[in-house]
Design a protein around this motif. Sequence first.
Motif, PDB file in Angstrom:
ATOM      1  N   SER A   1      -0.351  16.036  21.616  1.00 57.46           N
ATOM      2  CA  SER A   1      -0.454  17.464  21.366  1.00 57.46           C
ATOM      3  C   SER A   1      -1.022  18.150  22.600  1.00 57.46           C
ATOM      4  CB  SER A   1      -1.349  17.720  20.155  1.00 57.46           C
ATOM      5  OG  SER A   1      -1.527  19.095  19.977  1.00 57.46           O
ATOM      6  N   THR A   2      -0.345  19.187  23.053  1.00 53.28           N
ATOM      7  CA  THR A   2      -0.831  19.953  24.206  1.00 53.28           C
ATOM      8  C   THR A   2      -1.432  21.271  23.757  1.00 53.28           C
ATOM      9  OG1 THR A   2       1.355  20.947  24.488  1.00 53.28           O
ATOM     10  CG2 THR A   2       0.881  18.923  25.735  1.00 53.28           C
ATOM     11  N   HIS A   3      -1.782  21.341  22.480  1.00 58.23           N
ATOM     12  CA  HIS A   3      -2.345  22.549  21.906  1.00 58.23           C
ATOM     13  C   HIS A   3      -3.749  22.790  22.457  1.00 58.23           C
ATOM     14  CE1 HIS A   3      -3.574  25.556  19.008  1.00 58.23           C
ATOM     15  NE2 HIS A   3      -4.584  24.777  18.642  1.00 58.23           N
TER      16      HIS A   3
END
Length: 113
Positions: A76-78
């Motif tokens: 996840s690059t959130h």
Amino acid sequence: MDTIYYHLNARKVKVSGGADLVTFVPVAAPAPAEGAGEVLDFARCRQRLETKAAWKGLVEAANDSAPEPGEASPVSTHAPSPRERISGWLELAASAAVIAVSLAAVAAFLSLL
């Protein structure tokens, strides 16, 4: 939406991870009456067939969801929002306060000895 009712008659059910780690220990079925001749238990036969089908579906689902050996898991690059960052810092501050109060209580108790 369908409603599914399950009736599980077991002494112990262990679930710890996946299809190959699920263990069902069934309760012993009552013995048929003596001298009754050949007894056909359709409910038990149906239950065994349903159990086999359920295990097959569970194994297939586990195999489908397992990542390939060379395949990397998605990351996840959130980026956390400001509200999430603030709540993280507040949780850290609350944990530090609990630790500080605990240490103060231990020091006060030890000073009484």
